[in-house]
Scaffold this active site. Structure first.
Site, PDB file in Angstrom:
ATOM      1  N   THR A  13      51.207  64.853   7.936  1.00  0.00           N
ATOM      2  CA  THR A  13      49.789  65.214   8.389  1.00  0.00           C
ATOM      3  C   THR A  13      49.007  64.041   8.729  1.00  0.00           C
ATOM      4  O   THR A  13      49.281  62.735   8.611  1.00  0.00           O
ATOM      5  CB  THR A  13      49.031  65.686   6.977  1.00  0.00           C
ATOM      6  OG1 THR A  13      48.873  64.761   6.205  1.00  0.00           O
ATOM      7  CG2 THR A  13      49.863  66.758   6.276  1.00  0.00           C
ATOM      8  N   SER A  15      48.930  62.553  11.811  1.00  0.00           N
ATOM      9  CA  SER A  15      49.904  61.627  12.407  1.00  0.00           C
ATOM     10  C   SER A  15      49.560  61.441  13.945  1.00  0.00           C
ATOM     11  O   SER A  15      50.467  61.006  14.518  1.00  0.00           O
ATOM     12  CB  SER A  15      51.384  62.365  12.244  1.00  0.00           C
ATOM     13  OG  SER A  15      51.634  63.749  12.487  1.00  0.00           O
ATOM     14  N   THR A  16      48.468  61.909  14.248  1.00  0.00           N
ATOM     15  CA  THR A  16      48.213  61.505  15.830  1.00  0.00           C
ATOM     16  C   THR A  16      47.639  60.170  15.874  1.00  0.00           C
ATOM     17  O   THR A  16      47.644  59.411  17.129  1.00  0.00           O
ATOM     18  CB  THR A  16      46.959  62.397  16.376  1.00  0.00           C
ATOM     19  OG1 THR A  16      45.894  62.222  15.283  1.00  0.00           O
ATOM     20  CG2 THR A  16      47.517  63.936  16.414  1.00  0.00           C
ATOM     21  N   GLY A  18      47.216  55.761  13.489  1.00  0.00           N
ATOM     22  CA  GLY A  18      47.261  55.027  12.210  1.00  0.00           C
ATOM     23  C   GLY A  18      48.594  55.294  11.723  1.00  0.00           C
ATOM     24  O   GLY A  18      49.691  55.294  12.093  1.00  0.00           O
ATOM     25  N   ILE A  19      48.501  55.040  10.154  1.00  0.00           N
ATOM     26  CA  ILE A  19      49.775  55.047   9.419  1.00  0.00           C
ATOM     27  C   ILE A  19      50.578  56.365   9.503  1.00  0.00           C
ATOM     28  O   ILE A  19      51.745  56.285   9.516  1.00  0.00           O
ATOM     29  CB  ILE A  19      49.472  55.040   7.754  1.00  0.00           C
ATOM     30  CG1 ILE A  19      48.714  53.424   7.534  1.00  0.00           C
ATOM     31  CG2 ILE A  19      50.624  55.229   6.883  1.00  0.00           C
ATOM     32  CD1 ILE A  19      47.723  53.332   6.275  1.00  0.00           C
ATOM     33  N   GLY A  20      49.971  57.255   9.861  1.00  0.00           N
ATOM     34  CA  GLY A  20      50.620  58.598  10.065  1.00  0.00           C
ATOM     35  C   GLY A  20      51.632  58.753  11.057  1.00  0.00           C
ATOM     36  O   GLY A  20      52.532  59.355  11.292  1.00  0.00           O
ATOM     37  N   SER A 141      46.385  55.015  -2.252  1.00  0.00           N
ATOM     38  CA  SER A 141      46.107  53.475  -1.810  1.00  0.00           C
ATOM     39  C   SER A 141      46.067  52.595  -2.981  1.00  0.00           C
ATOM     40  O   SER A 141      46.015  53.139  -4.138  1.00  0.00           O
ATOM     41  CB  SER A 141      44.711  53.748  -1.547  1.00  0.00           C
ATOM     42  OG  SER A 141      44.065  52.681  -1.018  1.00  0.00           O
ATOM     43  N   TYR A 154      36.006  57.337  -2.882  1.00  0.00           N
ATOM     44  CA  TYR A 154      37.224  57.283  -2.146  1.00  0.00           C
ATOM     45  C   TYR A 154      38.574  57.108  -3.155  1.00  0.00           C
ATOM     46  O   TYR A 154      39.569  57.488  -3.547  1.00  0.00           O
ATOM     47  CB  TYR A 154      37.326  56.227  -1.041  1.00  0.00           C
ATOM     48  CG  TYR A 154      38.663  55.655  -0.578  1.00  0.00           C
ATOM     49  CD1 TYR A 154      39.512  56.634   0.325  1.00  0.00           C
ATOM     50  CD2 TYR A 154      39.424  54.677  -0.798  1.00  0.00           C
ATOM     51  CE1 TYR A 154      40.509  56.451   0.947  1.00  0.00           C
ATOM     52  CE2 TYR A 154      40.407  54.435  -0.258  1.00  0.00           C
ATOM     53  CZ  TYR A 154      41.035  55.012   0.646  1.00  0.00           C
ATOM     54  OH  TYR A 154      42.495  54.888   1.085  1.00  0.00           O
TER      55      TYR A 154
END
Ligand code: NAD
Length: 264
Positions: A13, A15-16, A18-20, A141, A154
């Site tokens: 999810t 995943s366009t 950053g980390i994804g 995190s 957060y």
């Protein structure tokens, strides 16, 4: 160790970027068919083109959905092929003082960071259990354990992911399906780059330099004393999704550069 995920289909999810995006790359590099997700078809098309430039033989598909929204999440679930690996990476972060965080903001964090993973796990885990193999990973995190005073909402959402992950691992005990949480520390993602855009312009410093200054100022317990790259985080996630990680379940695995000042 050679990680081979040929024949497996993964949903990552958000995943366009950053980390994804790095996780999508790592899983595809190991042979998995990766279903990308972002909020628009355009962002998926761009991400897919970037990935295919580096991995021309890999298989990617993509489904747009805003995962903070129940109806859009259900539409994504309905459009999915059978999934072997679910990486619940979608998550938002930002500094807001507790006394300025209203109910709507708490809801937004809860829906995006926690309920997205609840809904997808509820929909996808039963088929993994029936098959006797599956991997579910929650991208939590270090803030799940070091609750930041400047973004308590957060921290709460990230701690909730640890309960969810541990609970689900126990719920599917003995099935061959593993459920784990991965805890990154400060990471040089697209989200972090956006947060620092003005600072880069103002100071003329590189993102890496500003990242290091951020770590020393706000996460001084860091053992690596720098931000991690998205690839460093993705490496652990790919391992957790591998065949080789079959004895790791119900765990909270840190890739936080040692920020959490603890021996476990
Ligand atoms: P990012 O902002 O760089 O990328 C997130 C991606 O998610 C973007 O492509 C965005 O378009 C997409 N996205 C945002 N909201 C979405 C939604 N509602 N539905 C679908 N897609 C959505 O983020 P990142 O830094 O790569 O963070 C990814 C995960 O890692 C988050 O869960 C975050 O909490 C966690 N994390 C990040 C850091 C860090 O320092 N970057 C540290 C610890 C944990």
């Amino acid at each position: 160790m050679k990680i081979d995920l040929t024949g497996k289909t993964a949903l990552v999810t958000a995943s366009t970027g950053g980390i994804g995006h790095a996780i999508a790359y790592g899983l595809a590099e190991s042979g998995a068919h990766v279903v990308l997700n972002g909020r628009s078809q355009a962002s998926i098309d761009t991400a897919k083109a970037k990935l295919l430039e580096r991995l021309p033989d890999a298989k990617f598909s993509g489904i747009p959905a805003d995962l903070s929204d129940a109806a859009q999440t259900q539409a994504l679930i309905d459009a999915l092929p059978p999934i072997d690996i679910l990486v619940n990476n979608a998550g938002i972060f930002g500094q807001v003082d507790f006394f300025e965080t209203d109910d709507a903001e708490w809801d937004r964090y809860w829906h995006t960071n926690v309920l997205s993973g609840v809904r997808l796990s509820r929909a996808l885990l039963p088929a993994m259990v029936d098959k006797g193999w599956g991997r579910v990973v929650f991208i939590s995190s270090e803030s799940a354990r070091n609750i930041p005073a400047d973004m308590i909402h957060y921290g709460v959402s990230k701690t909730a992911q640890l309960s969810l992950s541990r609970g689900l691992a126990k719920r599917v005990a003995g099935s061959g399906v593993t459920v784990n949480a991965v805890l990154p520390g400060p990471t040089l993602s697209d989200g972090f780059a956006t947060m620092m855009e003005d600072e880069v312009k103002r100071t003329g410093k590189s993102l890496e330099e500003l990242g290091k200054a951020f770590v020393m100022a706000h996460r001084a317990s860091s053992v690596i004393q720098r931000m991690a790259s998205v690839e460093e985080v993705a490496n652990l996630v790919v391992y957790v999704c591998s065949q080789q990680a079959s004895a790791t379940s119900g765990a909270a695995l840190r890739v936080d550069g040692g920020v959490v000042d603890d021996i476990v």
